[in-house]
Design a protein around this motif. Structure first.
Motif, mmCIF file in Angstrom:
data_model
loop_
_atom_site.group_PDB
_atom_site.id
_atom_site.type_symbol
_atom_site.label_atom_id
_atom_site.label_comp_id
_atom_site.label_asym_id
_atom_site.label_seq_id
_atom_site.Cartn_x
_atom_site.Cartn_y
_atom_site.Cartn_z
ATOM 1 N N SER A 23 44.875 40.423 55.301
ATOM 2 C CA SER A 23 44.054 40.276 54.074
ATOM 3 C C SER A 23 42.479 40.226 54.302
ATOM 4 C CB SER A 23 44.524 38.883 53.218
ATOM 5 O OG SER A 23 43.641 38.614 52.206
ATOM 6 N N ARG A 24 42.110 39.567 55.391
ATOM 7 C CA ARG A 24 40.705 39.357 55.780
ATOM 8 C C ARG A 24 40.139 40.515 55.898
ATOM 9 N NH1 ARG A 24 42.091 34.523 58.136
ATOM 10 N NH2 ARG A 24 42.496 35.418 60.195
ATOM 11 N N LEU A 25 40.671 41.494 56.675
ATOM 12 C CA LEU A 25 40.495 42.960 57.076
ATOM 13 C C LEU A 25 40.117 43.830 55.674
ATOM 14 C CD1 LEU A 25 39.640 45.195 58.791
ATOM 15 C CD2 LEU A 25 41.897 45.679 59.081
ATOM 16 N N TYR A 26 41.301 43.683 54.913
ATOM 17 C CA TYR A 26 41.281 44.511 53.655
ATOM 18 C C TYR A 26 40.240 43.958 52.611
ATOM 19 C CZ TYR A 26 45.856 45.456 55.503
ATOM 20 O OH TYR A 26 47.034 45.665 56.452
ATOM 21 N N MET A 27 40.074 42.725 52.342
ATOM 22 C CA MET A 27 38.909 42.262 51.481
ATOM 23 C C MET A 27 37.639 42.431 52.160
ATOM 24 S SD MET A 27 40.057 41.057 48.723
ATOM 25 C CE MET A 27 38.670 40.357 48.217
ATOM 26 N N SER A 28 37.479 42.596 53.379
ATOM 27 C CA SER A 28 36.003 42.938 53.971
ATOM 28 C C SER A 28 35.617 44.188 53.531
ATOM 29 C CB SER A 28 36.162 42.865 55.345
ATOM 30 O OG SER A 28 36.503 41.581 56.087
ATOM 31 N N PHE A 29 36.500 45.277 53.615
ATOM 32 C CA PHE A 29 36.127 46.416 52.812
ATOM 33 C C PHE A 29 35.982 46.526 51.335
ATOM 34 C CE2 PHE A 29 38.349 47.855 57.016
ATOM 35 C CZ PHE A 29 37.410 49.070 57.054
ATOM 36 N N ILE A 30 36.941 45.923 50.786
ATOM 37 C CA ILE A 30 36.667 45.891 49.337
ATOM 38 C C ILE A 30 35.397 45.044 48.701
ATOM 39 C CG2 ILE A 30 37.740 44.906 47.280
ATOM 40 C CD1 ILE A 30 40.409 45.459 48.581
ATOM 41 N N SER A 31 34.923 44.046 49.633
ATOM 42 C CA SER A 31 33.927 43.102 49.310
ATOM 43 C C SER A 31 32.633 44.237 49.424
ATOM 44 C CB SER A 31 33.897 42.003 50.205
ATOM 45 O OG SER A 31 34.974 41.192 49.905
ATOM 46 N N VAL A 32 32.512 44.959 50.475
ATOM 47 C CA VAL A 32 31.599 45.745 50.696
ATOM 48 C C VAL A 32 31.184 46.797 49.488
ATOM 49 C CG1 VAL A 32 30.379 47.611 52.144
ATOM 50 C CG2 VAL A 32 31.264 45.422 53.192
ATOM 51 N N ALA A 33 32.613 47.122 49.143
ATOM 52 C CA ALA A 33 32.485 48.289 48.001
ATOM 53 C C ALA A 33 31.846 47.513 46.650
ATOM 54 C CB ALA A 33 33.825 48.538 47.641
ATOM 55 N N PHE A 34 32.119 46.370 46.445
ATOM 56 C CA PHE A 34 31.565 45.507 45.271
ATOM 57 C C PHE A 34 30.146 45.281 45.338
ATOM 58 C CE2 PHE A 34 35.982 45.339 43.800
ATOM 59 C CZ PHE A 34 35.858 45.672 42.618
ATOM 60 N N ILE A 35 29.686 44.880 46.439
ATOM 61 C CA ILE A 35 28.289 44.682 46.732
ATOM 62 C C ILE A 35 27.563 46.152 46.489
ATOM 63 C CG2 ILE A 35 26.646 44.010 48.514
ATOM 64 C CD1 ILE A 35 28.673 42.356 49.663
ATOM 65 N N SER A 36 27.935 47.122 47.175
ATOM 66 C CA SER A 36 27.381 48.589 46.662
ATOM 67 C C SER A 36 27.348 48.565 45.265
ATOM 68 C CB SER A 36 28.245 49.500 47.702
ATOM 69 O OG SER A 36 28.157 49.112 48.826
ATOM 70 N N LEU A 37 28.395 48.342 44.545
ATOM 71 C CA LEU A 37 28.761 48.636 43.144
ATOM 72 C C LEU A 37 27.516 48.088 42.436
ATOM 73 C CD1 LEU A 37 30.065 49.674 40.696
ATOM 74 C CD2 LEU A 37 31.454 47.578 40.573
ATOM 75 N N LEU A 38 26.829 46.717 42.782
ATOM 76 C CA LEU A 38 25.876 46.113 42.253
ATOM 77 C C LEU A 38 24.621 46.719 42.559
ATOM 78 C CD1 LEU A 38 24.942 43.677 40.555
ATOM 79 C CD2 LEU A 38 24.728 42.401 42.401
ATOM 80 N N ILE A 39 24.364 47.093 43.790
ATOM 81 C CA ILE A 39 23.067 47.472 44.303
ATOM 82 C C ILE A 39 22.857 49.056 43.814
ATOM 83 C CG2 ILE A 39 21.757 48.325 46.423
ATOM 84 C CD1 ILE A 39 23.312 46.056 47.749
ATOM 85 N N GLY A 40 23.931 49.818 44.017
ATOM 86 C CA GLY A 40 23.897 51.196 43.336
ATOM 87 C C GLY A 40 23.907 51.217 41.881
ATOM 88 N N GLY A 41 24.377 50.128 41.103
ATOM 89 C CA GLY A 41 24.381 50.303 39.819
ATOM 90 C C GLY A 41 22.868 49.878 39.362
ATOM 91 N N LEU A 42 22.277 49.122 40.054
ATOM 92 C CA LEU A 42 20.832 48.805 39.583
ATOM 93 C C LEU A 42 19.941 50.047 39.597
ATOM 94 C CD1 LEU A 42 18.761 46.784 38.711
ATOM 95 C CD2 LEU A 42 18.551 46.228 41.153
ATOM 96 N N MET A 43 20.107 50.869 41.032
ATOM 97 C CA MET A 43 19.217 51.732 41.206
ATOM 98 C C MET A 43 19.558 52.961 40.147
ATOM 99 S SD MET A 43 17.643 51.000 43.819
ATOM 100 C CE MET A 43 17.728 49.437 43.188
ATOM 101 N N GLY A 44 20.872 52.939 39.636
ATOM 102 C CA GLY A 44 21.219 54.248 38.651
ATOM 103 C C GLY A 44 20.652 53.592 37.122
ATOM 104 N N LEU A 45 20.467 52.153 36.838
ATOM 105 C CA LEU A 45 19.719 51.838 35.646
ATOM 106 C C LEU A 45 18.354 52.276 35.742
ATOM 107 C CD1 LEU A 45 19.640 50.213 33.124
ATOM 108 C CD2 LEU A 45 19.431 48.139 34.505
#
Length: 561
Positions: A23-45
């Protein structure tokens, strides 16, 4: 090698428990994805606000820095980290994972993480404003290319773990068909590996020596060809995990069963065949490629319509059969029986619907004459936002509503479910406005990869201005949806009530035809794929190497066109 999870050799369909280390491994990948969503979304705005003409970037930030961060973080980082994490979770749930495989997967994660950090740092420092396509002769800092190489190699390492997981399972279950979900992960990982060889060669052989000064020039046409050898199957690498959820998870969520295991496997095999040897349809306007080879690859591109229609048939057959079992009457009575108030179904279903206009736009993009009208216009950006940012992302969100609480030992509460429905509606409204405006502005000639500042005062800009404002409105609504989705992610990860959430894996219909054994013939599938690639690329690549100009010197200024 012993499995960390004990497998019962008498059973073929298994749903294995996921341990805390997994679970820790799988969540590590998914957590990076959601951090990227926030950063990349701000750049898109920020991009949409700049293009509206009502906003100027502060602190001397360059528009193409923002554009590059948006493309790299969302198009490459978010998608790859989420997909790899989802792949691992799917394989761990169906075929198991050993402690040694887990350790190797962690190596892949950290390699991808540090590669991402390296590439992101150079972009933020203004040393790599080359967009996510990083076309030569635009030249970035060497660390940017080295970081990209690490991300690719790290993903390969995890892919090898996936393949080894299936090999161990097959050894424990001789003569048995592999679990459908594991089969799908293997196909998508195989497609990613074969496709990313192209961009790996471009980065390692062309870009890194060129950026370090060991090569004075670079063969631009060859580098673009190698990128699009990778770039189009990248779209299917994004899409096939959504197909996995549609085929395997959605039937379970709606209380139904998989219409046909064989049909699902065949559609994935066909995507493997016809997703890679088609990159020239992104290069239809480039003069250095013989039109005959463009025609051949456009024809192969159109072949992906077949597995797409197979998927649509299978899914709606599942919907109708399930609805009628629940008492639906009439031609469309089953439609009312679908769980519209369950965000695990609603978000992916909206994504399915968005793929209809998205697919039509893809046909236009790949058609020679129509491509001439929209090539390098913001129509193409609107198309990407229909397919990747709507179809794929809404399905990824739908996956997150059950995957994150399953991995974290928490529950999807009615309150979070309602928030998810609101988020899906916000996302749909924002994307409809923004993508629709992009499509219309593209037909009017508005360029992509541009802030439009070069055209200030022209008659064309006056014609585009209303659609630019609509893009800003849609982008603002989308960013609200991003904030809400990140809040939901945090809620599901840390604050939702403790409990158990199902990892939905549907069973096949009892009266479905048996799955043929030859689906497990991986040598045949890989062999056919290689033959198609060699047939489509060997002669044109030799021509490019022999007859294209010796090379181009780098641009010293970051423009994205």
């Amino acid at each position: 090698m012993a499995l960390a999870k004990k497998l019962d050799p008498t059973k073929v369909t298994q749903s294995l428990p996921i341990s805390k280390p997994e679970s820790r491994l799988y969540m590590s990948f998914i957590s990076v994805a959601f951090i990227s969503l926030l950063i990349g979304g701000l750049m898109g705005l920020l991009q949409t606000l700049v293009r509206s003409g009502k906003f100027t970037l502060p602190f001397g930030i360059d528009y193409y820095q923002v554009l590059t961060v948006h493309g790299v973080i969302l198009g490459l980082v978010l998608t790859t980290f989420f997909i790899v994490g989802f792949h691992l979770a799917a394989m761990g749930k169906t075929v198991g994972i050993s402690e040694q495989q887990l350790r190797v997967a962690w190596i892949g994660f950290w390699m991808m993480f540090f590669g991402t950090a390296m590439a992101a740092t150079t972009i933020l420092l203004g040393e790599a404003s080359v967009l996510y396509t990083f076309y030569a002769p635009l030249r970035a800092h060497p660390v940017f290319y080295i970081g990209l190489a690490l991300v690719i190699v790290g993903s390969w390492i995890v892919g090898f773990v996936n393949w080894h997981q299936l090999a161990v399972w097959k050894k424990a279950h001789p003569g048995k068909k592999s679990p459908l979900l594991a089969f799908m992960v293997t196909i998508n990982t195989l497609m990613w590996f074969i496709a990313s060889l192209g961009v790996a060669v471009a980065v390692l052989v062309q870009f890194i020596p060129w950026s370090l000064g060991y090569a004075e020039t670079i063969n631009v046409l060859l580098s673009r060809t190698l990128f699009w050898y990778f770039g189009h199957p990248l779209v299917y690498f994004w899409l096939l995990p959504a197909y996995m959820a549609w085929y395997v998870m959605i039937p379970k969520i709606i209380g139904g069963k998989i219409f046909s295991d064989s049909l699902a496997r065949m559609s994935f095999v066909l995507f493997l065949f016809f997703s890679i040897p088609v990159g020239f349809h992104h290069q239809l306007t480039e003069p250095g490629i013989d039109p005959t080879w463009k025609f051949i690859q456009v024809t192969l591109t159109m072949m992906v319509v077949i597995p797409s229609l197979m998927t649509a048939f299978s899914l709606f057959a599942t919907f109708e059969i399930t609805g009628r079992r629940k008492g639906a009457k009439g031609l469309f009575g089953w439609f009312k029986k679908l769980p519209w108030k369950d965000v695990r179904f609603l978000a992916p279903f909206i994504g399915m619907l968005a793929f209809i206009p998205g697919g039509i736009g893809g046909i236009i993009n790949a058609s020679h004459q129509m491509n001439s009208l929209i090539h390098n216009t913001i129509w193409v950006t609107g198309h990407f936002h229909l397919t990747v940012a709507t179809t794929v992302m809404l399905t990824f969100f739908g996956i997150s509503y059950w995957l994150i609480p399953h991995l974290r030992g928490r529950k999807l509460t009615p309150q979070i479910n309602r928030l998810g429905i609101i988020q899906a509606i916000i996302w749909t409204v924002g994307m409809t406005i923004m993508s629709g405006a992009m499509h219309i502005a593209g037909l009017l000639g508005a360029p992509r990869r541009s802030s439009y500042s070069e055209y200030a005062g022209g008659d064309q800009v006056t014609e585009w201005i209303g659609y630019q404002m609509a893009q800003a409105i849609g982008g603002t609504i989308l960013f609200i949806g991003i904030i809400l989705m990140v809040y939901i992610f945090i809620k599901l990860t840390f604050f939702a009530p403790k409990g158990e959430e199902e990892f939905p894996i549907a069973e096949e219909e009892e009266d479905a035809e048996p799955t043929p054994a030859w689906f497990e013939n991986w040598k045949m599938w890989i062999g056919i794929t290689i033959v198609l690639i060699l047939a489509a690329y060997t002669i044109p690549v030799i021509d490019i190497i022999q007859h294209s100009p010796l090379g181009s010197k780098p641009f010293d200024f970051p423009i994205g066109r």
